[in-house]
Motif scaffolding. Structure first.
Motif, PDB file in Angstrom:
ATOM      1  N   GLU A  28     121.392-103.352 134.403  1.00 38.38           N
ATOM      2  CA  GLU A  28     120.916-104.731 134.326  1.00 38.38           C
ATOM      3  C   GLU A  28     121.161-105.353 132.952  1.00 38.38           C
ATOM      4  O   GLU A  28     121.313-106.563 132.835  1.00 38.38           O
ATOM      5  CB  GLU A  28     119.446-104.812 134.702  1.00 38.38           C
ATOM      6  N   GLY A  30     123.840-104.843 131.317  1.00 38.48           N
ATOM      7  CA  GLY A  30     125.268-105.092 131.240  1.00 38.48           C
ATOM      8  C   GLY A  30     126.086-104.000 130.576  1.00 38.48           C
ATOM      9  O   GLY A  30     127.248-104.215 130.241  1.00 38.48           O
ATOM     10  N   TYR A  31     125.514-102.815 130.394  1.00 37.51           N
ATOM     11  CA  TYR A  31     126.261-101.736 129.755  1.00 37.51           C
ATOM     12  C   TYR A  31     127.346-101.161 130.652  1.00 37.51           C
ATOM     13  O   TYR A  31     128.347-100.669 130.175  1.00 37.51           O
ATOM     14  CB  TYR A  31     125.315-100.642 129.274  1.00 37.51           C
ATOM     15  N   GLU A  33     128.711-101.314 135.196  1.00 44.21           N
ATOM     16  CA  GLU A  33     128.471-101.880 136.524  1.00 44.21           C
ATOM     17  C   GLU A  33     128.195-100.781 137.532  1.00 44.21           C
ATOM     18  O   GLU A  33     128.871 -99.758 137.541  1.00 44.21           O
ATOM     19  CB  GLU A  33     129.685-102.679 136.984  1.00 44.21           C
ATOM     20  N   HIS A  51     119.854 -97.470 126.634  1.00 48.81           N
ATOM     21  CA  HIS A  51     121.025 -98.064 127.292  1.00 48.81           C
ATOM     22  C   HIS A  51     122.313 -97.505 126.701  1.00 48.81           C
ATOM     23  O   HIS A  51     123.236 -97.136 127.428  1.00 48.81           O
ATOM     24  CB  HIS A  51     121.036 -99.584 127.122  1.00 48.81           C
ATOM     25  N   TYR A  55     125.321 -95.432 128.507  1.00 52.56           N
ATOM     26  CA  TYR A  55     126.688 -95.960 128.455  1.00 52.56           C
ATOM     27  C   TYR A  55     127.648 -94.914 127.899  1.00 52.56           C
ATOM     28  O   TYR A  55     128.708 -94.662 128.476  1.00 52.56           O
ATOM     29  CB  TYR A  55     126.732 -97.235 127.607  1.00 52.56           C
TER      30      TYR A  55
END
Length: 80
Positions: A28, A30-31, A33, A51, A55
């Protein structure tokens, strides 16, 4: 019960649930999809450090998979 040993799986399930929430939060933010995490975990905001960790892990796993597939490009491979 497993072979006479009583196993308490609650801590394992709690770790899984926490990890799932963290992954959804990273998606959510954006790290990376992944359209399915919204279906698999509750919504909770995690810190940017969490996050970034998810990632980095996703990039590392993707790089390892690509290297594996390139190494065995002439062979049939299955990744589970």
């Amino acid at each position: 019960m497993s072979g006479g040993l009583v196993v308490n799986s609650a801590p394992v399930r709690a770790t899984n649930d926490s990890s799932s929430v963290s992954k959804r939060s990273a998606v959510e933010a954006g790290y990376f999809e992944d359209p399915y995490w919204q279906l698999l975990a509750q919504r909770h905001r995690r810190s940017p450090l969490i996050h970034r960790g998810y990632y980095i892990r996703s990039v590392a796993v993707e790089a390892a998979l690509r290297a594996f597939l390139e190494t065995f490009a002439r062979e049939r491979c299955q990744i589970l």
